[in-house]
Motif scaffolding. Sequence first.
Motif, PDB file in Angstrom:
ATOM      1  N   ALA A   1       0.833  -1.205   0.000  1.00 48.73           N
ATOM      2  CA  ALA A   1       0.000   0.000   0.000  1.00 48.73           C
ATOM      3  C   ALA A   1       0.867   1.255   0.000  1.00 48.73           C
ATOM      4  CB  ALA A   1      -0.924   0.001   1.207  1.00 48.73           C
ATOM      5  N   THR A   2       1.910   1.238   0.814  1.00 49.76           N
ATOM      6  CA  THR A   2       2.828   2.376   0.853  1.00 49.76           C
ATOM      7  C   THR A   2       3.548   2.535  -0.476  1.00 49.76           C
ATOM      8  OG1 THR A   2       3.148   1.994   3.203  1.00 49.76           O
ATOM      9  CG2 THR A   2       4.737   3.404   2.119  1.00 49.76           C
ATOM     10  N   GLY A   3       3.972   1.422  -1.068  1.00 52.22           N
ATOM     11  CA  GLY A   3       4.603   1.480  -2.391  1.00 52.22           C
ATOM     12  C   GLY A   3       3.655   2.022  -3.450  1.00 52.22           C
TER      13      GLY A   3
ATOM     14  N   PHE B   1      11.054   1.532  -3.453  1.00 53.65           N
ATOM     15  CA  PHE B   1      11.232   0.418  -2.521  1.00 53.65           C
ATOM     16  C   PHE B   1      11.477   0.920  -1.104  1.00 53.65           C
ATOM     17  CE2 PHE B   1      14.130  -2.354  -0.179  1.00 53.65           C
ATOM     18  CZ  PHE B   1      13.359  -3.497  -0.095  1.00 53.65           C
ATOM     19  N   PHE B   2      12.294   1.952  -0.953  1.00 47.29           N
ATOM     20  CA  PHE B   2      12.622   2.464   0.368  1.00 47.29           C
ATOM     21  C   PHE B   2      11.441   3.193   1.000  1.00 47.29           C
ATOM     22  CE2 PHE B   2      16.666   1.987  -1.816  1.00 47.29           C
ATOM     23  CZ  PHE B   2      17.319   1.169  -0.908  1.00 47.29           C
ATOM     24  N   ALA B   3      10.630   3.846   0.176  1.00 48.04           N
ATOM     25  CA  ALA B   3       9.410   4.461   0.696  1.00 48.04           C
ATOM     26  C   ALA B   3       8.454   3.386   1.204  1.00 48.04           C
ATOM     27  CB  ALA B   3       8.738   5.304  -0.386  1.00 48.04           C
TER      28      ALA B   3
ATOM     29  N   ILE C   1       8.909   6.550  11.344  1.00 47.87           N
ATOM     30  CA  ILE C   1       8.728   6.854   9.918  1.00 47.87           C
ATOM     31  C   ILE C   1       9.459   8.138   9.560  1.00 47.87           C
ATOM     32  CG2 ILE C   1       7.017   7.594   8.204  1.00 47.87           C
ATOM     33  CD1 ILE C   1       5.126   5.501   9.492  1.00 47.87           C
ATOM     34  N   GLY C   2       9.361   9.143  10.422  1.00 48.21           N
ATOM     35  CA  GLY C   2      10.076  10.384  10.168  1.00 48.21           C
ATOM     36  C   GLY C   2      11.579  10.196  10.148  1.00 48.21           C
ATOM     37  N   LEU C   3      12.103   9.464  11.127  1.00 51.99           N
ATOM     38  CA  LEU C   3      13.552   9.247  11.189  1.00 51.99           C
ATOM     39  C   LEU C   3      14.043   8.390  10.022  1.00 51.99           C
ATOM     40  CD1 LEU C   3      14.016   8.685  15.026  1.00 51.99           C
ATOM     41  CD2 LEU C   3      14.648  10.708  13.687  1.00 51.99           C
ATOM     42  N   LEU C   4      13.286   7.342   9.682  1.00 56.31           N
ATOM     43  CA  LEU C   4      13.658   6.523   8.521  1.00 56.31           C
ATOM     44  C   LEU C   4      13.612   7.326   7.227  1.00 56.31           C
ATOM     45  CD1 LEU C   4      11.904   3.113   9.210  1.00 56.31           C
ATOM     46  CD2 LEU C   4      14.337   3.487   8.869  1.00 56.31           C
ATOM     47  N   SER C   5      12.636   8.211   7.124  1.00 52.61           N
ATOM     48  CA  SER C   5      12.522   9.038   5.921  1.00 52.61           C
ATOM     49  C   SER C   5      13.731   9.938   5.758  1.00 52.61           C
ATOM     50  CB  SER C   5      11.246   9.879   5.981  1.00 52.61           C
ATOM     51  OG  SER C   5      10.109   9.057   5.997  1.00 52.61           O
ATOM     52  N   TYR C   6      14.153  10.557   6.855  1.00 53.98           N
ATOM     53  CA  TYR C   6      15.346  11.392   6.786  1.00 53.98           C
ATOM     54  C   TYR C   6      16.590  10.556   6.490  1.00 53.98           C
ATOM     55  CZ  TYR C   6      12.997  15.631   8.219  1.00 53.98           C
ATOM     56  OH  TYR C   6      12.192  16.729   8.243  1.00 53.98           O
ATOM     57  N   PHE C   7      16.663   9.356   7.070  1.00 47.78           N
ATOM     58  CA  PHE C   7      17.795   8.480   6.820  1.00 47.78           C
ATOM     59  C   PHE C   7      17.861   8.073   5.347  1.00 47.78           C
ATOM     60  CE2 PHE C   7      19.446   4.102   6.551  1.00 47.78           C
ATOM     61  CZ  PHE C   7      20.743   4.341   6.954  1.00 47.78           C
ATOM     62  N   PHE C   8      16.740   7.626   4.795  1.00 49.95           N
ATOM     63  CA  PHE C   8      16.726   7.196   3.393  1.00 49.95           C
ATOM     64  C   PHE C   8      16.968   8.370   2.446  1.00 49.95           C
ATOM     65  CE2 PHE C   8      13.968   3.378   4.637  1.00 49.95           C
ATOM     66  CZ  PHE C   8      15.076   2.547   4.706  1.00 49.95           C
ATOM     67  N   SER C   9      16.455   9.539   2.781  1.00 52.31           N
ATOM     68  CA  SER C   9      16.706  10.692   1.911  1.00 52.31           C
ATOM     69  C   SER C   9      18.178  11.084   1.941  1.00 52.31           C
ATOM     70  CB  SER C   9      15.830  11.879   2.318  1.00 52.31           C
ATOM     71  OG  SER C   9      16.248  12.419   3.544  1.00 52.31           O
TER      72      SER C   9
ATOM     73  N   PHE D   1       9.111  10.101   1.096  1.00 50.32           N
ATOM     74  CA  PHE D   1       9.202   9.028   2.074  1.00 50.32           C
ATOM     75  C   PHE D   1       8.201   9.231   3.214  1.00 50.32           C
ATOM     76  CE2 PHE D   1      13.519   9.247   0.258  1.00 50.32           C
ATOM     77  CZ  PHE D   1      13.589   7.965  -0.261  1.00 50.32           C
ATOM     78  N   ILE D   2       8.124  10.457   3.707  1.00 51.52           N
ATOM     79  CA  ILE D   2       7.194  10.744   4.805  1.00 51.52           C
ATOM     80  C   ILE D   2       5.754  10.620   4.322  1.00 51.52           C
ATOM     81  CG2 ILE D   2       6.314  12.554   6.319  1.00 51.52           C
ATOM     82  CD1 ILE D   2       9.150  13.479   6.765  1.00 51.52           C
TER      83      ILE D   2
END
Length: 142
Positions: free
Chosen positions: A11-13, A27-29, A60-68, A78-79
């Motif tokens: 769903a997120t993808g 994929f990372f999102a 989710i916020g921290l992972l989004s910043y990490f992946f970006s 990502f967010i």
Amino acid sequence: MLLRIFFSFFATGGFAVIFKTPKKSIFFAALTGAIGWSLYELVNLKFGYESAIIISSLSIGLLSYFFSYILNTNVHPFIAAGIIPLVPGAPAFFTFQSFIEGNLDTASRYAYETFVGAFGIVIGIAISTAFTNLWERKKLLD
């Protein structure tokens, strides 16, 4: 639980595709949304709904910043895609349905769940943004 995590990934993808996320980031999102939902499921079992929403949106916020940072791209896709599984859409629907049917007790219970979900998402994303801003500022000063 594993089936819900599996579906949250897809769903997120799907929302990442709708939001026109670059192909290398889809994929990372999707992974961001699946990890966030996994944490929601685990924390909800132990500590309850309120804590689960805040902790999972923070992750989710921290992972989004990490992946970006890793992919050298913008954080917003990502967010935006990652937060989709946490959005309290069903409780919002049931709130209005209960109000229309005249079940005020049920409507207030669903309204509480809707507002806690929405504000928990805001709190988690705000804390992750503040944390990454402090980290970036510290990195610039070093």
